[in-house]
Design an enzyme around this catalytic site. Sequence first.
Site, PDB file in Angstrom:
ATOM      1  N   GLN A  51       0.552  -1.211  -0.327  1.00 16.40           N
ATOM      2  CA  GLN A  51       0.346   0.174  -0.012  1.00 16.40           C
ATOM      3  C   GLN A  51       1.117   1.250  -0.044  1.00 16.40           C
ATOM      4  O   GLN A  51       0.427   2.414   0.414  1.00 16.40           O
ATOM      5  CB  GLN A  51      -1.028  -0.106   1.202  1.00 16.40           C
ATOM      6  CG  GLN A  51      -2.130  -0.654   1.367  1.00 16.40           C
ATOM      7  CD  GLN A  51      -2.867  -0.786  -0.423  1.00 16.40           C
ATOM      8  OE1 GLN A  51      -2.673   0.678  -0.661  1.00 16.40           O
ATOM      9  NE2 GLN A  51      -3.499  -1.515  -0.874  1.00 16.40           N
ATOM     10  N   SER A  52       2.334   1.456  -0.980  1.00 13.37           N
ATOM     11  CA  SER A  52       2.821   1.900  -0.656  1.00 13.37           C
ATOM     12  C   SER A  52       2.168   3.530  -1.490  1.00 13.37           C
ATOM     13  O   SER A  52       2.065   3.795  -2.238  1.00 13.37           O
ATOM     14  CB  SER A  52       3.734   1.807  -1.404  1.00 13.37           C
ATOM     15  OG  SER A  52       5.214   2.948  -1.784  1.00 13.37           O
ATOM     16  N   ASN A  53       2.500   4.661  -0.412  1.00 15.06           N
ATOM     17  CA  ASN A  53       1.856   5.942  -1.021  1.00 15.06           C
ATOM     18  C   ASN A  53       3.390   6.479  -2.031  1.00 15.06           C
ATOM     19  O   ASN A  53       2.852   7.367  -3.296  1.00 15.06           O
ATOM     20  CB  ASN A  53       2.001   6.836  -0.078  1.00 15.06           C
ATOM     21  CG  ASN A  53       0.849   6.931   0.758  1.00 15.06           C
ATOM     22  OD1 ASN A  53      -0.063   6.087   1.001  1.00 15.06           O
ATOM     23  ND2 ASN A  53       1.481   6.901   2.028  1.00 15.06           N
TER      24      ASN A  53
END
Length: 396
Positions: free
Chosen positions: A108-110
Site C-alpha cells: 500500500q505504498s503512497n
Amino acid sequence: MSIPLLPETFAQIPRYKILYSNPSPIHPLASISPPRVSPHHPLITIHAKREDHSSPLACAGNKYRKLEYIVPDILSQTPLYHSHENNPTPPGPLQGAATTLVTEGAIQSNHTVQVVALARKLGLQALILLHRGTGGGLAAASNKEAFQRSGNVQINHLLGADVRVCEYGDPLARDATPLLDELREAGQNPYWIPGGASLHPLGGLGYARAAFEIAAQEEELGLGGSRRFDYIFVACGSGSTVGGLVAGFKLLEKIKGLDVSKTNGETRKLVGILNSPTKPREYHEKRVLAFARRAGELIGLDGERDIRVEDVRLDDRFVGTAYGVLDGESKQALETMARTEGMVLDPVYTTKVARGMMHWVNKGEVAGSDKPLEQVNVLFIHTGGQAALGAYADVI
C-alpha cells in the site's frame, strides 16, 4: 504568498515544479486544541500543514515535494543518479534521458503512486515493485486478496503502471539491478528511485525548502507567543522528510544568526514520529542525521559542524505492533481526527503522528519546554496517503 528567498547555493539547485504555486495550506485544529486550564499554563494551539493538498497530481503527499528536485536529473540527457543503490559497479551516466521510472514500496505504498503519477505527467513509463514482505499490513488483513487489489494498488493500475509483486525472499527485494538490466536490454533507459526517495542523493532537498515555506507561513499567520511553531510533528518512515526539515531549519537559523547553544533551546522542536518497530530508534536517528547532513551540504551548510546529533528528535512510543498495522490506539486517533476536525488521515503514517502529537499535547510534554511560554504553537504535518484507507475496510 511566496517563500523567503533561498540562499544562492540552495536557489541554484535545479527544481521542477510539481506542487501548486501557493504553499500547501496551514489551518487551525481548534477542536483538538486543549482549553487553557489555568493562567499558569500556556495556551496551546494546534495547526495542520496539508501536504495532501500540495499538488494537482494523484494522491498528493510528501513525495512530490521530494521528487521536484529529482526530476531535473530524470530529464537530463545524462542522468547521474539512476542506478540501484546496491549495485557495486554503477554503469555511469545514461546516454539519453530516462524513459521509465522504476521504484519500490510496500503493497500500500503512497510513494509508488506519486512516482507513477509523475511518470504520467512527464510522458514516461512506470514500473513498480511491491513487496509482500514489507510491514504487517498484508499479514494483518483478514481479506488479503482485497488488500492487494484495493487502495493504492488500484490507483497504480488505474494510472497504467507495470506492477510487479515481490514475494517473500525474492532477490529483487534486495537489489533491483537485474530488473534495470533487463529493461536496458529491451531498449529502455530506466531511472531508479529508491523507496520513499530517501536514499536518492537529492531526496532531502524538497523538505529543506519546505522549512522556508513554513517560516513564511508563520509570519503570515501572525502566531502569538513565540510567533513560530514551537513543536512540529511529522512522520518518520524512510527518513528524508525529517532529515530535509532538519537541514532547512538549521539553514534558517544560520541565516538569522542564531546560535542555538546560547539561546536556551529557543528553537523549533521538530519531532519525527516513527511508524515501524522493525528497527530501533537509534538506527533511524543515525539514518536521519545522515540525510540531514547530506542535504545540508548541498544547500550551503557544513554538515558535520552545523547539524548535530541532538538536532534529530525521534519518538518511537507510537509505532504499534507493526508497520502498516492499524492498532487500537491508532484507530482511535484516526477516528478522533475525523469526528472532531472532519479531517481524514492515512492508516500507516499520519494516524500514528496524530496519536503521538495528541499524547504530547494532552500529557503536558509540549508545555514543559525549556523556557516557559504564554502560548505554545504546535504544527502537525499531514503527509497524505488517504488512498490506502480502502485496503483497511475490514478494520475501520
